[in-house]
Design an enzyme around this catalytic site. Structure first.
Site, PDB file in Angstrom:
ATOM      1  CG  HIS A   1     -10.174  25.955  31.127  1.00 41.95           C
ATOM      2  ND1 HIS A   1     -10.577  26.922  29.854  1.00 41.95           N
ATOM      3  CD2 HIS A   1     -11.281  26.177  31.922  1.00 41.95           C
ATOM      4  CE1 HIS A   1     -11.492  27.808  30.053  1.00 41.95           C
ATOM      5  NE2 HIS A   1     -12.314  26.971  31.330  1.00 41.95           N
TER       6      HIS A   1
ATOM      7  CD  GLN B   1     -11.440  29.629  33.270  1.00 40.68           C
ATOM      8  OE1 GLN B   1     -10.938  28.823  34.144  1.00 40.68           O
ATOM      9  NE2 GLN B   1     -12.374  30.266  32.935  1.00 40.68           N
TER      10      GLN B   1
ATOM     11  CG  HIS C   1     -15.468  23.415  32.266  1.00 37.79           C
ATOM     12  ND1 HIS C   1     -16.513  23.891  31.504  1.00 37.79           N
ATOM     13  CD2 HIS C   1     -14.704  24.361  32.437  1.00 37.79           C
ATOM     14  CE1 HIS C   1     -16.357  25.138  31.202  1.00 37.79           C
ATOM     15  NE2 HIS C   1     -15.172  25.479  31.886  1.00 37.79           N
ATOM     16  CD  GLU C   2     -12.350  24.539  35.784  1.00 38.12           C
ATOM     17  OE1 GLU C   2     -11.498  25.613  34.978  1.00 38.12           O
ATOM     18  OE2 GLU C   2     -13.563  25.199  35.690  1.00 38.12           O
TER      19      GLU C   2
ATOM     20  N   GLY D   1     -15.158  26.382  39.575  1.00 38.81           N
ATOM     21  CA  GLY D   1     -13.662  25.682  38.959  1.00 38.81           C
ATOM     22  C   GLY D   1     -13.034  27.019  38.212  1.00 38.81           C
TER      23      GLY D   1
ATOM     24  CB  CYS E   1     -16.687  28.831  30.528  1.00 38.53           C
ATOM     25  SG  CYS E   1     -14.832  28.922  30.574  1.00 38.53           S
ATOM     26  CG  LEU E   2     -16.148  31.588  35.996  1.00 37.83           C
ATOM     27  CD1 LEU E   2     -14.971  31.825  37.269  1.00 37.83           C
ATOM     28  CD2 LEU E   2     -17.138  32.655  36.431  1.00 37.83           C
TER      29      LEU E   2
HETATM   30 ZN    ZN Z   1     -14.061  27.341  31.972  1.00 32.49          ZN
END
Ligand code: ZN
Length: 186
Positions: A141, A50, A137-138, A45, A95-96
Site C-alpha cells: 500500500h 487507505q 500487504h500493507e 492491517g 483488503c478493506l
Molecule cells: Zn489492503
C-alpha cells in the site's frame, strides 16, 4: 475516532508514499484513529493511504488466533523491506479498500524489515508466516500497489467490472468508506 476507508479507484492508493518526520502533526492521535478504524472494520492491517494520507505508515494487528497464540501488533513508520526469502506460498487475501473480493496471492514467507515504531525507536526485525504476509500487504500500500495487481491477467479481467463498481460506491460494507467516483459528482 473512526475514519472513512478510501475505496479502490482513489488515486491516493496509487501513490508511492513519502517518509514522515518525528514532528508530523498529531501523530499519536493519527495512529490511535487508524487502530480504531481498523478494528471497527475487523481488519488485521491498515495503511495510511487507505485513510487518504500518502505517508509511509501502516499498522498491523493479527489478533489472537490458534496458531499464533498471541497477536502481532505493531506500528511501522518509514518502513523499508530489506529482504524477502523462501518459497512463495499462496494465501487468500482481502483488503478493506476492496471489499467483497478475496483472491489467492503468492508471497515469500520470510522478510527482514527496517522501521520506526510509534515512539520513534528504530528496529530491524525478521518476521515470518502470517505477520510477514500482513506486513507485505500493507507495505505494498505505501508503495502504491494493491493485491489485485499481483493476480493473473485472466483473474484481473474477470474482476474488472467488480472493481469498477466498488470505485463507484456500489458495494455494501459495515464500515464507512469514501468512494472516488461518488466524490467527483458532488
Ligand atoms: Zn489492503
Amino acid at each position: 475516532m473512526k475514519l472513512p476507508i478510501v475505496a479502490y479507484g482513489d488515486p491516493v492508493l496509487r501513490k508511492v508514499c513519502v517518509d514522515i518526520e518525528e514532528t508530523y502533526p498529531d501523530l499519536q492521535q493519527l495512529i490511535s484513529n487508524m487502530f480504531d478504524t481498523m478494528y471497527a472494520a475487523s481488519g488485521v492491517g491498515l495503511a495510511a493511504p487507505q485513510i487518504g494520507l500518502p505517508i509511509r505508515m501502516f499498522i498491523v494487528d493479527t489478533g489472537a488466533d490458534e496458531d499464533e497464540k498471541k497477536g502481532y501488533k505493531k506500528v511501522f513508520i518509514n518502513a523499508e523491506i530489506l529482504e524477502e526469502t523462501g518459497e512463495p506460498w499462496a494465501f487468500n487475501e482481502g483488503c478493506l479498500s476492496i471489499p467483497d473480493i478475496r483472491e489467492d496471492v503468492m508471497r515469500k514467507p520470510n522478510i527482514r524489515i527496517k522501521y520506526l515504531d510509534e515512539n520513534w525507536v528504530e528496529h530491524e526485525d525478521e518476521v515470518t508466516g502470517m505477520p510477514a504476509r500482513v506486513i507485505q500487504h500493507e507495505y505494498d500500500h505505501i508503495e502504491g500497489k494493491l493485491f489485485t495487481d499481483k493476480l493473473s491477467i485472466l483473474r484481473k479481467t474477470m474482476l474488472k467490472s467488480k472493481l469498477d463498481s466498488i470505485s463507484k460506491g456500489n458495494v455494501r460494507t459495515d464500515y464507512k468508506m469514501r468512494f472516488p467516483k461518488q466524490n467527483k459528482k458532488r
